[in-house]
Design an enzyme around this catalytic site. Structure first.
Site, PDB file in Angstrom:
ATOM      1  N   CYS A  34       0.861  -1.176   0.000  1.00 51.73           N
ATOM      2  CA  CYS A  34       0.000   0.000   0.000  1.00 51.73           C
ATOM      3  C   CYS A  34       0.895   1.222   0.000  1.00 51.73           C
ATOM      4  O   CYS A  34       2.109   1.108   0.139  1.00 51.73           O
ATOM      5  CB  CYS A  34      -0.851   0.050   1.268  1.00 51.73           C
ATOM      6  SG  CYS A  34      -1.855  -1.410   1.516  1.00 51.73           S
ATOM      7  N   ARG A  44       1.331   1.795  -5.978  1.00 54.72           N
ATOM      8  CA  ARG A  44       1.543   0.851  -4.877  1.00 54.72           C
ATOM      9  C   ARG A  44       0.240   0.166  -4.438  1.00 54.72           C
ATOM     10  O   ARG A  44       0.266  -0.738  -3.599  1.00 54.72           O
ATOM     11  CB  ARG A  44       2.137   1.584  -3.662  1.00 54.72           C
ATOM     12  CG  ARG A  44       3.491   2.196  -3.913  1.00 54.72           C
ATOM     13  CD  ARG A  44       4.007   2.849  -2.646  1.00 54.72           C
ATOM     14  NE  ARG A  44       4.183   1.876  -1.588  1.00 54.72           N
ATOM     15  CZ  ARG A  44       5.267   1.154  -1.393  1.00 54.72           C
ATOM     16  NH1 ARG A  44       6.306   1.313  -2.190  1.00 54.72           N
ATOM     17  NH2 ARG A  44       5.337   0.286  -0.407  1.00 54.72           N
ATOM     18  N   TRP A  58      -3.855  -1.627  -1.153  1.00 58.76           N
ATOM     19  CA  TRP A  58      -3.840  -2.876  -1.922  1.00 58.76           C
ATOM     20  C   TRP A  58      -4.221  -3.938  -0.904  1.00 58.76           C
ATOM     21  O   TRP A  58      -3.411  -4.304  -0.051  1.00 58.76           O
ATOM     22  CB  TRP A  58      -2.437  -3.110  -2.480  1.00 58.76           C
ATOM     23  CG  TRP A  58      -2.332  -4.342  -3.326  1.00 58.76           C
ATOM     24  CD1 TRP A  58      -1.854  -5.557  -2.932  1.00 58.76           C
ATOM     25  CD2 TRP A  58      -2.705  -4.480  -4.684  1.00 58.76           C
ATOM     26  NE1 TRP A  58      -1.914  -6.439  -3.982  1.00 58.76           N
ATOM     27  CE2 TRP A  58      -2.426  -5.798  -5.075  1.00 58.76           C
ATOM     28  CE3 TRP A  58      -3.261  -3.611  -5.632  1.00 58.76           C
ATOM     29  CZ2 TRP A  58      -2.679  -6.275  -6.355  1.00 58.76           C
ATOM     30  CZ3 TRP A  58      -3.498  -4.095  -6.906  1.00 58.76           C
ATOM     31  CH2 TRP A  58      -3.206  -5.411  -7.253  1.00 58.76           C
ATOM     32  N   ASN A  66       1.110   0.282   5.982  1.00 56.27           N
ATOM     33  CA  ASN A  66       1.476  -0.579   4.857  1.00 56.27           C
ATOM     34  C   ASN A  66       2.235  -1.768   5.429  1.00 56.27           C
ATOM     35  O   ASN A  66       3.254  -1.585   6.099  1.00 56.27           O
ATOM     36  CB  ASN A  66       2.377   0.190   3.882  1.00 56.27           C
ATOM     37  CG  ASN A  66       3.044  -0.739   2.871  1.00 56.27           C
ATOM     38  OD1 ASN A  66       2.451  -1.723   2.449  1.00 56.27           O
ATOM     39  ND2 ASN A  66       4.267  -0.422   2.510  1.00 56.27           N
ATOM     40  N   GLY A  67       1.719  -2.971   5.185  1.00 51.55           N
ATOM     41  CA  GLY A  67       2.398  -4.162   5.694  1.00 51.55           C
ATOM     42  C   GLY A  67       1.373  -5.194   6.122  1.00 51.55           C
ATOM     43  O   GLY A  67       0.191  -5.093   5.771  1.00 51.55           O
ATOM     44  N   GLU A 122       8.588 -21.687 -17.939  1.00 50.81           N
ATOM     45  CA  GLU A 122       8.472 -20.283 -17.540  1.00 50.81           C
ATOM     46  C   GLU A 122       9.631 -19.458 -18.127  1.00 50.81           C
ATOM     47  O   GLU A 122       9.428 -18.329 -18.583  1.00 50.81           O
ATOM     48  CB  GLU A 122       8.425 -20.181 -16.000  1.00 50.81           C
ATOM     49  CG  GLU A 122       8.366 -18.780 -15.432  1.00 50.81           C
ATOM     50  CD  GLU A 122       7.193 -17.925 -15.934  1.00 50.81           C
ATOM     51  OE1 GLU A 122       6.271 -18.447 -16.569  1.00 50.81           O
ATOM     52  OE2 GLU A 122       7.238 -16.706 -15.705  1.00 50.81           O
ATOM     53  N   LYS A 127       9.115 -16.184 -20.670  1.00 50.61           N
ATOM     54  CA  LYS A 127       9.674 -14.849 -20.420  1.00 50.61           C
ATOM     55  C   LYS A 127      10.480 -14.372 -21.625  1.00 50.61           C
ATOM     56  O   LYS A 127      10.361 -13.240 -22.057  1.00 50.61           O
ATOM     57  CB  LYS A 127      10.590 -14.836 -19.187  1.00 50.61           C
ATOM     58  CG  LYS A 127       9.945 -14.987 -17.849  1.00 50.61           C
ATOM     59  CD  LYS A 127       9.206 -13.770 -17.354  1.00 50.61           C
ATOM     60  CE  LYS A 127       7.751 -13.827 -17.760  1.00 50.61           C
ATOM     61  NZ  LYS A 127       6.858 -14.504 -16.882  1.00 50.61           N
ATOM     62  N   GLU A 129       8.227 -13.571 -24.577  1.00 51.94           N
ATOM     63  CA  GLU A 129       7.291 -12.482 -24.334  1.00 51.94           C
ATOM     64  C   GLU A 129       7.934 -11.104 -24.426  1.00 51.94           C
ATOM     65  O   GLU A 129       7.344 -10.172 -24.970  1.00 51.94           O
ATOM     66  CB  GLU A 129       6.684 -12.679 -22.929  1.00 51.94           C
ATOM     67  CG  GLU A 129       5.596 -11.723 -22.546  1.00 51.94           C
ATOM     68  CD  GLU A 129       5.110 -11.950 -21.117  1.00 51.94           C
ATOM     69  OE1 GLU A 129       5.836 -12.587 -20.315  1.00 51.94           O
ATOM     70  OE2 GLU A 129       4.011 -11.487 -20.810  1.00 51.94           O
ATOM     71  N   HIS A 136      12.520 -37.361 -28.450  1.00 52.91           N
ATOM     72  CA  HIS A 136      11.409 -37.871 -29.259  1.00 52.91           C
ATOM     73  C   HIS A 136      11.016 -36.877 -30.353  1.00 52.91           C
ATOM     74  O   HIS A 136       9.846 -36.772 -30.704  1.00 52.91           O
ATOM     75  CB  HIS A 136      10.207 -38.193 -28.357  1.00 52.91           C
ATOM     76  CG  HIS A 136      10.524 -39.242 -27.335  1.00 52.91           C
ATOM     77  ND1 HIS A 136      10.712 -40.565 -27.659  1.00 52.91           N
ATOM     78  CD2 HIS A 136      10.736 -39.148 -25.999  1.00 52.91           C
ATOM     79  CE1 HIS A 136      11.006 -41.245 -26.562  1.00 52.91           C
ATOM     80  NE2 HIS A 136      11.028 -40.403 -25.535  1.00 52.91           N
ATOM     81  N   LYS A 178       0.504  -3.090 -20.635  1.00 54.57           N
ATOM     82  CA  LYS A 178      -0.387  -2.400 -19.699  1.00 54.57           C
ATOM     83  C   LYS A 178       0.069  -0.946 -19.741  1.00 54.57           C
ATOM     84  O   LYS A 178       1.224  -0.672 -20.022  1.00 54.57           O
ATOM     85  CB  LYS A 178      -0.130  -2.870 -18.263  1.00 54.57           C
ATOM     86  CG  LYS A 178      -0.533  -4.269 -17.939  1.00 54.57           C
ATOM     87  CD  LYS A 178      -0.189  -4.542 -16.465  1.00 54.57           C
ATOM     88  CE  LYS A 178      -0.200  -6.015 -16.136  1.00 54.57           C
ATOM     89  NZ  LYS A 178       0.322  -6.384 -14.842  1.00 54.57           N
TER      90      LYS A 178
HETATM   91  C1  AGP Z   1       3.403 -13.764 -18.205  1.00 55.49           C
HETATM   92  O1  AGP Z   1       4.541 -13.023 -18.085  1.00 55.49           O
HETATM   93  C2  AGP Z   1       2.176 -13.062 -18.600  1.00 55.49           C
HETATM   94  N1  AGP Z   1       2.010 -11.765 -18.227  1.00 55.49           N
HETATM   95  C3  AGP Z   1       0.930 -13.931 -18.738  1.00 55.49           C
HETATM   96  O2  AGP Z   1       1.292 -15.175 -19.199  1.00 55.49           O
HETATM   97  C4  AGP Z   1       0.056 -14.117 -17.480  1.00 55.49           C
HETATM   98  O3  AGP Z   1       0.722 -14.918 -16.555  1.00 55.49           O
HETATM   99  C5  AGP Z   1      -1.281 -14.735 -17.893  1.00 55.49           C
HETATM  100  O4  AGP Z   1      -1.930 -13.891 -18.778  1.00 55.49           O
HETATM  101  C6  AGP Z   1      -2.151 -15.039 -16.723  1.00 55.49           C
HETATM  102  O5  AGP Z   1      -2.510 -13.903 -15.999  1.00 55.49           O
HETATM  103  P1  AGP Z   1      -3.177 -14.024 -14.573  1.00 55.49           P
HETATM  104  O6  AGP Z   1      -2.207 -14.702 -13.682  1.00 55.49           O
HETATM  105  O7  AGP Z   1      -3.463 -12.613 -14.170  1.00 55.49           O
HETATM  106  O8  AGP Z   1      -4.430 -14.828 -14.735  1.00 55.49           O
END
Ligand code: AGP
Length: 609
Positions: A2, A28, A75, A101-102, A481, A485, A488, A504, A604
């Site tokens: 927060c 925040r 938050w 905050n905490g 994962e 990354k 993406e 395979h 975003k």
């Molecule tokens: C990963 O880096 C992404 N931003 C994306 O895969 C994300 O994890 C996915 O869209 C799921 O989002 P959520 O956890 O908010 O549901």
């Protein structure tokens, strides 16, 4: 996470300044907002749920009178984002206002104690206990000033806090204190400020004092006095001149939000260890009773689910089915029923595919459990039980801190379930719990010791056209994962497989110089992973290995290696082993000239004022 703010002004009303400062702290937290001021011996408060602009439109935050006040942008961690849970919180008499905050870990015990003494609580927050504790301390010690009462009270708190307290009893001061949550002071001309973060007051002054953990501050227009909470000794500290731009300040000096969030992980992991046991227990009970359990999510959250399926199986002997949310309806929509349990994992709690799966499951009377970072999100509203993962707002598009937080919560849940089912001995349980507690420090060590090395690897391989990520067992989730990354944010095509599956088919891609990233914790899979490394080397692959410190065998085989501290149990290994992969993706993006915070087609929006 927060944002808190407080100010005392010589000649002006505080409320508009608090309002503007909270806007600058909105990154925040943004589910509720509130302000309290003192005027002519009385406290004035305005607060509500919603974003600052929405709340201001309804309540006109700027109209509060008085030249001293505190504010909060929330938050939610304890209690839904409702007006009653918005800060500031008050004592019974309405004489003490607190913003916080905490997370106060022992708030339930303190609340019961205070209720037994006659205190009446209005909210479901952990913060409200602080106001009542101060009130109680003052009742017991009539000669105490506010600062003495705050000092005495915070000594009873367990958990994390940065607080700011005002009271008409001493209407010229703000008392603030911190433990494991940030707090800074700003010293202006004819004004003083306290805040969670420098951006809150940076347009007003660049003269700042950083308050350290375990310190309490008595702040007034005459100046500031810092005391150690433990022994009341006085601390001398000189102000610093901050030469950051507002844009830099909001990222705390990091070049991008993604890097800031990677570095925030030790702190976020510490917060995940402060979950309310009651909810973990309740969720474990539902999982224990289910005939079948689906772990449903998208993207990074799905990878957390995949890792969790290994945790549940290995620790609690429970078979669970990780399912990509967009496939759930086609794959299981018809068979899911009243005996099925869906654990939906979503950072935002608003991902359409995850919610669609949840909706379909609910229509067939299945039980829905939720793990999310956003309390008040749709997922929290449709879940029978939910847990908030406590990572604070995610600003970077690439999920980093939220992934490791999800893993930590899911590991705690698997442990709870194992205990419930009698599947682990007390010794094993103690061992795993200790290891979980070590995770924040281990992650910190990886970041501190390996970031430069990863940066060099990114520089060297920045032009590679494709990457291969391989892992075995739970490290398969880490490999997936790492691949996500890199694709993406650095736009590097990448493939990931369980290492055993590579022969395979996918292995046919490998030729001279093809970069293959192996995730190699020293667990039961280590021997076979070495075999897979040999296979790749024999075909000319360049091996980049994420290894345990001192793993000489793999060091000899690898072209590059990055080390993670020794002794991490396999089911927790994705937490530290994913860190070098997050850093690699980040630095690859930077090397290739891309903005990691703004991946194309996904960004975003981030506003910095
Ligand atoms: C990963 O880096 C992404 N931003 C994306 O895969 C994300 O994890 C996915 O869209 C799921 O989002 P959520 O956890 O908010 O549901």
């Amino acid at each position: 996470m927060c944002g808190i703010f407080g100010c005392i002004l010589k000649d002006e009303a505080a409320a508009p300044w608090i309002h503007q400062a909270l806007k600058r702290l909105e990154y925040r937290g943004y589910d509720s907002v509130g302000e309290a001021t003192i005027y002519e011996g009385r406290l004035y408060i305005k607060k509500d749920s919603g974003k600052i602009d929405e709340v201001h439109k309804i309540h006109n935050l700027d109209s509060l009178p008085g030249n001293i006040g505190i504010g909060h942008t929330r938050w939610a961690t304890h209690g839904a984002p409702l007006e009653v849970n918005a800060h500031p919180h008050l004592d019974c008499e309405g004489q003490i206002a607190v913003v916080h905050n905490g997370i106060i870990e022992n708030f339930t015990e303190l609340k019961i104690e205070l209720e037994n003494k006659g205190h009446l609580f209005k909210s479901r927050t952990d913060t409200e206990v602080i106001a009542h504790l101060i009130e109680e301390t003052l009742k017991k010690n009539p000669s105490f000033g506010i600062a003495d009462a705050v000092l005495e009270s915070v000594r009873k708190l367990e958990g994390s806090y940065a607080i700011a307290v005002i009271s008409p009893r001493e209407s010229n001061k703000i008392v603030c204190a911190r433990h494991e949550s940030p707090l800074v002071l700003g010293l202006g001309e004819n004004a003083v400020y306290c805040a969670s973060d420098i951006p809150a007051f940076l347009p007003l002054t660049n003269k700042a004092v950083i308050v350290e953990d375990g310190e309490l501050v008595n702040l007034s227009l005459e100046g500031f006095e810092i005391k150690k909470i433990s022994d009341s000794s006085i601390v001398k500290r000189e102000p610093k001149i901050i030469d950051w731009t507002p844009e830099m300040a909001i990222k705390q000096g990091y070049k991008h939000f993604m890097l800031k969030e990677i570095h925030e992980q030790p702190k976020c992991l510490r917060n995940t260890l402060r979950l309310q046991e009651h909810y973990l227990d309740l969720m474990a009970t539902f999982l224990d009773r289910a005939r079948e359990v689906f772990l449903v999510a998208c993207g990074t959250s799905y990878h957390a689910c995949l890792a969790a399926s290994y945790m549940f199986s290995k620790l609690a002997f429970l078979a669970t089915y990780p399912v990509i949310a967009s496939e759930f309806i086609e794959q299981h929509g018809k068979s899911v029923n009243i005996d099925s349990t869906i654990l939906a994992v979503s950072q935002s709690g608003e991902t359409a595919d995850t919610l669609a799966a949840v909706h379909a499951a609910r229509q067939r009377a299945a039980t829905v459990l939720g793990l999310t970072n956003v309390i008040g999100s749709t997922l929290t509203r449709v879940s029978r039980v939910y847990i908030g993962q406590q990572s604070g707002p995610e600003i970077g598009v690439a999920a980093t801190k939220t992934f490791t937080s999800q893993l930590s919560v899911l590991a705690q849940l698997a442990l709870r379930l194992a205990k419930k089912r009698g599947k682990v001995s007390q010794d094993e349980m103690d061992f795993m719990e200790d290891k979980l507690k070590e995770m924040p420090d281990i992650v910190e060590t990886v970041i501190t010791n390996q970031e430069e090395k990863v940066k060099l690897i990114a520089k060297k391989y920045k032009d590679a056209e494709v990457f291969f990520f391989l892992g075995r067992g739970i490290s398969t989730a880490t490999a997936y994962e790492g691949r996500l990354k890199l694709m993406e944010i650095a736009y590097v095509p990448a493939i990931a497989f369980p290492a055993g599956e590579s022969k395979h088919g996918p292995i046919s891609l490998v030729q001279q110089g093809f970069p293959v990233i192996f995730i190699c914790p020293k667990d039961e899979t280590h021997r076979t992973v070495i075999g897979n490394i040999m296979e790749m080397k024999a075909r000319g692959g360049t091996i980049i290995a994420i290894i345990e410190e001192g793993d000489e065998e793999i060091k000899k085989l690898a072209d590059e290696y990055v080390e993670v501290p020794k002794g991490v149990p396999d089911i927790l290994s994705p937490i530290p082993f994913v860190i070098p992969l997050q850093l690699l993706a980040y630095y690859m993006a930077v090397e290739r000239g891309y903005n990691p915070d703004m991946p194309r087609n996904l960004a975003k929006s981030v506003t910095v004022k």
